[in-house]
Motif scaffolding. Structure first.
Motif, PDB file in Angstrom:
ATOM      1  N   CYS A   1       6.458 -43.263 100.385  1.00 60.03           N
ATOM      2  CA  CYS A   1       6.357 -43.582  98.964  1.00 60.03           C
ATOM      3  C   CYS A   1       6.975 -42.475  98.118  1.00 60.03           C
ATOM      4  O   CYS A   1       7.746 -42.743  97.173  1.00 60.03           O
ATOM      5  N   LYS A   2       6.667 -41.226  98.437  1.00 59.89           N
ATOM      6  CA  LYS A   2       7.182 -40.108  97.654  1.00 59.89           C
ATOM      7  C   LYS A   2       8.700 -40.018  97.733  1.00 59.89           C
ATOM      8  O   LYS A   2       9.380 -39.817  96.722  1.00 59.89           O
TER       9      LYS A   2
ATOM     10  N   TYR B   1       5.655 -42.356  88.402  1.00 56.15           N
ATOM     11  CA  TYR B   1       4.245 -42.006  88.579  1.00 56.15           C
ATOM     12  C   TYR B   1       3.757 -42.519  89.927  1.00 56.15           C
ATOM     13  O   TYR B   1       3.992 -43.667  90.292  1.00 56.15           O
ATOM     14  N   LYS B   2       3.043 -41.663  90.671  1.00 49.39           N
ATOM     15  CA  LYS B   2       2.580 -42.040  92.011  1.00 49.39           C
ATOM     16  C   LYS B   2       1.076 -41.844  92.156  1.00 49.39           C
ATOM     17  O   LYS B   2       0.524 -40.867  91.670  1.00 49.39           O
TER      18      LYS B   2
ATOM     19  N   GLY C   1      10.381 -42.956  95.921  1.00 46.91           N
ATOM     20  CA  GLY C   1      10.307 -42.702  94.496  1.00 46.91           C
ATOM     21  C   GLY C   1      11.378 -41.732  94.034  1.00 46.91           C
ATOM     22  O   GLY C   1      11.981 -41.885  92.967  1.00 46.91           O
TER      23      GLY C   1
ATOM     24  N   ALA D   1      -1.900 -41.914  95.251  1.00 49.61           N
ATOM     25  CA  ALA D   1      -2.078 -41.883  96.699  1.00 49.61           C
ATOM     26  C   ALA D   1      -3.507 -42.252  97.089  1.00 49.61           C
ATOM     27  O   ALA D   1      -4.459 -41.763  96.479  1.00 49.61           O
TER      28      ALA D   1
ATOM     29  N   MET E   1       3.771 -46.166  91.476  1.00 46.55           N
ATOM     30  CA  MET E   1       3.960 -46.400  92.901  1.00 46.55           C
ATOM     31  C   MET E   1       2.658 -46.002  93.573  1.00 46.55           C
ATOM     32  O   MET E   1       2.166 -44.893  93.370  1.00 46.55           O
TER      33      MET E   1
ATOM     34  N   THR F   1      -0.976 -35.345  99.435  1.00 45.30           N
ATOM     35  CA  THR F   1      -0.783 -35.449  97.989  1.00 45.30           C
ATOM     36  C   THR F   1      -0.098 -34.179  97.519  1.00 45.30           C
ATOM     37  O   THR F   1      -0.689 -33.349  96.851  1.00 45.30           O
TER      38      THR F   1
ATOM     39  N   VAL G   1       2.303 -36.108  93.383  1.00 45.77           N
ATOM     40  CA  VAL G   1       1.469 -37.275  93.110  1.00 45.77           C
ATOM     41  C   VAL G   1       0.604 -37.011  91.886  1.00 45.77           C
ATOM     42  O   VAL G   1       0.101 -35.915  91.697  1.00 45.77           O
TER      43      VAL G   1
ATOM     44  N   ALA H   1       0.564 -45.568  97.119  1.00 44.97           N
ATOM     45  CA  ALA H   1       0.658 -45.421  98.571  1.00 44.97           C
ATOM     46  C   ALA H   1      -0.727 -45.531  99.178  1.00 44.97           C
ATOM     47  O   ALA H   1      -1.637 -44.791  98.805  1.00 44.97           O
TER      48      ALA H   1
END
Length: 202
Positions: A106-107, A134-135, A110, A137, A94, A148, A172, A96
């Motif tokens: 986004c967080k 998994y993210k 998720g 930023a 993901m 973050t 993140v 952002a």
């Protein structure tokens, strides 16, 4: 037992950092077969930024309205859209791209991809039980590197309070921060960040 607050694992900073996003996503695509989900500030809708990002045909792009702070209702709405698109598939990542509203959205979305219920169920400390996908930023506003973090701050309008999704599994993994013409020009004060951690920063 003492508990360390884990920080972002990978930082890409400076000119050209955004060009490394494709390489970072390539590793994720090889590891997880699901699509990437991009969260972009609605400021960028209709602009040429999307053509510069490593978006593939199977990926999803979500434009987040950052006019107001994210709310439990808006998080539930975005979460429903992403879940419908993914149809049970786990996203490889993901991403952002924007200010604090976009990164927090986004967080929190998720979080709801891997935990049942609604956004308001996780406003508090250590309520999230399963780690989110998994993210990555990419903060575009001065100060939003602090987004973050392990926290996504959202407003609960029905209960008239603001609280975060906070959990040690919830941060993140990578991030990039870069100067350039695609960054949003506005700046805003950033609060509530002293104890917050992200996975990655570009």
């Amino acid at each position: 037992m003492y508990r360390n607050a884990k920080n972002v694992g990978y930082y890409m900073i400076g000119s050209g950092s955004l060009s490394q996003l494709g390489d970072l996503l390539g590793v994720r695509r090889a590891a997880v077969k699901g699509p990437a989900v991009f969260f972009l500030d609605h400021f960028f809708e209709g602009k040429d930024l999307i053509a510069k990002l490593p978006v593939e045909s199977k990926d999803m792009v979500v434009y987040v309205d950052s006019t107001d702070e994210p709310t439990t209702d808006s998080i539930d709405g975005y979460s429903d859209k992403v879940k419908a698109y993914l149809n049970g598939v786990v996203p490889c990542a993901m991403v952002a791209f924007g200010g604090g509203c976009v990164l927090d959205t986004c967080k929190c979305v998720g979080n709801l991809l891997t935990n049942p219920g609604k956004a308001e169920n996780y406003q508090g400390w250590e309520l999230v039980k399963n780690p989110a996908p998994y993210k990555i930023a990419v903060p575009t506003l001065s100060g939003t590197g602090s987004e973050t973090s392990r926290t996504g701050i959202i407003c609960n309008e029905a209960k008239e309070h603001q609280a975060g999704h906070e959990q040690r599994l919830y941060h993140v993994r990578a991030g990039a921060a870069r100067p350039g013409p695609d960054r949003q020009r506005a700046a805003q004060p950033v609060f509530l960040h002293g104890y917050r951690h992200l996975h990655a920063l570009l």
